[in-house]
Every structure is written in C-alpha cells, then in structure tokens.
Design a protein around this motif. Structure first.
Motif, PDB file in Angstrom:
ATOM      1  N   SER A  74       0.821  -1.209   0.000  1.00 40.07           N
ATOM      2  CA  SER A  74       0.000   0.000   0.000  1.00 40.07           C
ATOM      3  C   SER A  74       0.858   1.264   0.000  1.00 40.07           C
ATOM      4  N   MET A  75       2.143   1.128   0.246  1.00 44.60           N
ATOM      5  CA  MET A  75       3.032   2.293   0.149  1.00 44.60           C
ATOM      6  C   MET A  75       3.215   2.679  -1.314  1.00 44.60           C
ATOM      7  N   GLU A  76       3.671   3.908  -1.539  1.00 45.89           N
ATOM      8  CA  GLU A  76       3.891   4.363  -2.903  1.00 45.89           C
ATOM      9  C   GLU A  76       5.059   3.614  -3.530  1.00 45.89           C
TER      10      GLU A  76
ATOM     11  N   VAL B 161      10.372   2.035 -10.706  1.00 48.89           N
ATOM     12  CA  VAL B 161       9.062   2.654 -10.510  1.00 48.89           C
ATOM     13  C   VAL B 161       8.384   2.851 -11.864  1.00 48.89           C
ATOM     14  N   VAL B 162       7.101   2.510 -11.942  1.00 46.87           N
ATOM     15  CA  VAL B 162       6.285   2.750 -13.139  1.00 46.87           C
ATOM     16  C   VAL B 162       5.279   3.843 -12.797  1.00 46.87           C
ATOM     17  N   ASP B 163       5.399   4.976 -13.449  1.00 52.60           N
ATOM     18  CA  ASP B 163       4.538   6.129 -13.158  1.00 52.60           C
ATOM     19  C   ASP B 163       3.217   5.977 -13.908  1.00 52.60           C
TER      20      ASP B 163
ATOM     21  N   VAL C 229       3.787  -4.794 -10.335  1.00 54.02           N
ATOM     22  CA  VAL C 229       2.886  -4.946  -9.194  1.00 54.02           C
ATOM     23  C   VAL C 229       2.266  -3.595  -8.870  1.00 54.02           C
ATOM     24  N   LYS C 230       0.947  -3.601  -8.605  1.00 51.58           N
ATOM     25  CA  LYS C 230       0.246  -2.370  -8.230  1.00 51.58           C
ATOM     26  C   LYS C 230       0.585  -2.017  -6.783  1.00 51.58           C
TER      27      LYS C 230
ATOM     28  N   LEU D 106       5.265  -1.082  -9.584  1.00 50.13           N
ATOM     29  CA  LEU D 106       6.656  -1.437  -9.355  1.00 50.13           C
ATOM     30  C   LEU D 106       7.013  -2.579 -10.300  1.00 50.13           C
ATOM     31  N   SER D 107       7.963  -2.310 -11.194  1.00 50.70           N
ATOM     32  CA  SER D 107       8.419  -3.311 -12.149  1.00 50.70           C
ATOM     33  C   SER D 107       9.616  -4.046 -11.542  1.00 50.70           C
TER      34      SER D 107
END
Length: 312
Positions: A214-216, A249-251, A271-272, A278-279
C-alpha cells in the motif's frame, strides 16, 4: 600518535589500514568477541581482528568495555587518542577521558542528521541526495559530540545500502587521517552540533523488509535498495518468501488490488502499489539463487491477477 583503535565490522577495516599506512603507532585494537555465524555456527573473528592480526597488533575483545579491569588496561596503555569506528558498544566517561586528545568517532552520516545505528540504510531509504562521513569528538550521549571534519558523497540513482556502505567505509579511512593531522598541529576546530536539526535512526530489523504494497512505488523501491544486501526486502507468494533485489518505478495508475500483478510479459512483472506500479527486475525465490526477472519467469508462472501478500 599512539592510537588505540576500536572497531568491529568490515566498515571499520579501511580506517585501521589507513592509520597503519600513515605511520601512526596503533598500539592496540579493541573489537567485539568472536561469534558463531552461519548454518554451521562456526566461530568467526570480526573483520577488524583479522586485519589487526595481519599487522601483528595486540587485540582485545572485552564482553563489556566498561568493566573496571578493562578500563584500567586501556588507561595503562596511555594512548594519545582513541579512534572508534562501528565498535558496537557505548563507551563510558571513564574511557572517553583516558586519551589526552580524546576519543574520535568515524560516523557514517552528515551529523547532526542520522545519529544512531543505521545511517547508511536510512540515507537510501529516505531518498537522500547526499551522505557522508563525520569525524567527531565522542561524548557520553550517542553521536552528540562536537564535529571535527566532514566529507560528502552524492548518492547514485540506484544506490544500495551495500554500495553506499563501501563508499563511506573508504572515505572514513581517508578522513580520519586528515582529522588526526589537525589534532597534531593544533588546527582542529570543534563544531557543536545543531540540536534543533538532529534525527535518530535505530537498528535495522529483519521484518522491515516485509513489503507493504500500500506504500507508494517510489517508497518501496528505495526500501528495496536501502535493505540490500541485508536484511533484504521481500514479499509472500503461495506460502513462500520471495526476496526482491531490484525494481523500477512505473509512473502509471492501475486498476486492481494493492499488491496485485497487473502486467506480465517475457521480461516483465509489474505490481500495483499504493501509488504507481513497481516493475520487478531481480528477485530470489526462497531457497534458490538470485535471478533476473526473465530467468525467473521462465521457471515460475505468475499470472496477472496474482496478489503478493505480507509475510507476517
């Protein structure tokens, strides 16, 4: 100068080497007791002890450095200065007062920021742009003494706890020589720390690596780097633990549940997270070797819709 060196792990070794190579008289090394390590529980010497023995320097390994009989031993050695680098025990006033030039600590942060046990990891975890080494006069309270010198380093975009540890370890070795030279020629300037700006970081615990999806995404990515190589970041899948060693990180925002695999491909697993995706680039199945994502996906089928879970 007659120096007693106090240190224990790999981080401390370059400083000991620098002191010897600069021609200082290291009259004794104090380190932690030998301890059993690994699955076989074989007793191993601390890295500093191994280096000291190569130099034929006497080594002392007190269980408690503050014990009166050990304090007397240090006093009888009559050092000009004590140099401390990640020794692992707090030193009482009875020890700090022994050397005529005091006790100097090599600390792996730009004080007063990141006092405490884990400044290297937290510099990465918190996304700092720079870190460094501070040499300081030791006081009774942890990492509160006056600063003497600092050396800065810029963190790389993919800096890990391990890579920053190596950089700062080497910098510490060179900076302590600069500081001792100033002490000898009486040009050292003591700079009090700004108490309004200090931060404290405690010991790193293994469960810190249990990823909270759940973290960014950028927070998780920094956590992965900061906890590399120990204790590592990890997640749960099918009752097993997967260590994650590298990710990007995937923006982009995705539908689905937090921790859900939302993109897959030949060399892709995203992953969401609480914000963004996150790749995952490198990971390790429990009991197996580290693999890049392509090799991993050739051996394990993880379909879109799979949800990674906390391990606790």
């Amino acid at each position: 100068m007659r120096i007693i060196f106090m240190g224990t792990p790999d981080f401390s070794v370059p400083a000991l080497k620098a002191l010897v190579e600069a021609g200082h008289d290291v009259i004794a090394v104090v380190t932690q007791p030998d301890k059993p390590k690994g699955r076989g529980k074989e007793v191993q010497m601390p890295p500093v002890k191994e280096q000291a023995l190569e130099y034929n320097i006497p080594v002392y390994q007190p269980v408690k450095a503050r014990a009166p009989e050990f304090v007397k031993l240090l006093s009888d050695l009559a050092p000009d200065v004590m140099v401390v680098a990640a020794f692992g025990q707090l030193l009482p006033k009875s020890i700090l007062d022994i050397p005529k030039h005091g006790c100097i600590n090599i600390h792996a942060s730009l004080l007063p920021k990141y006092r405490g046990a884990s400044p290297i990891q937290y510099a990465v975890i918190n996304g700092e742009k720079e870190s460094g080494i501070t040499t300081m006069m030791m006081a009774e309270a942890l990492d509160t003494g006056d600063m003497l010198d600092q050396a800065k380093v810029t963190l790389d975009l993919k800096e890990t706890g391990g890579s920053l540890h190596e950089k700062l370890s080497q910098i510490g070795g060179s900076l302590i020589i600069k500081t001792l030279n100033k002490l000898e020629d009486k040009t050292a300037v003591r700079i009090p720390q700004d108490e309004s700006k200090f931060t404290y970081v405690g010991m790193i615990k293994k469960n810190m690596g249990d990823i909270d999806w759940s973290m960014e995404a950028d927070v998780i990515e920094r956590l992965i780097r900061g906890l590399n190589p120990w204790p590592s970041a990890y997640t749960g899948w099918n009752g097993k633990v997967i260590k994650i060693w590298e990710a990007d990180v995937v923006d982009k925002e995705y539908a689905g549940a937090i921790g859900e695999v939302v993109e897959t491909g030949k060399d892709c697993l995203v992953v969401k997270t609480g914000k963004g995706g996150l790749s995952i680039k490198e990971l390790q199945m429990q009991g197996k070797k580290r693999m890049d994502i392509g090799a991993f996906l050739r051996g394990y089928q993880i379909a879109e819709g799979t949800v990674f879970e906390r391990s606790v």
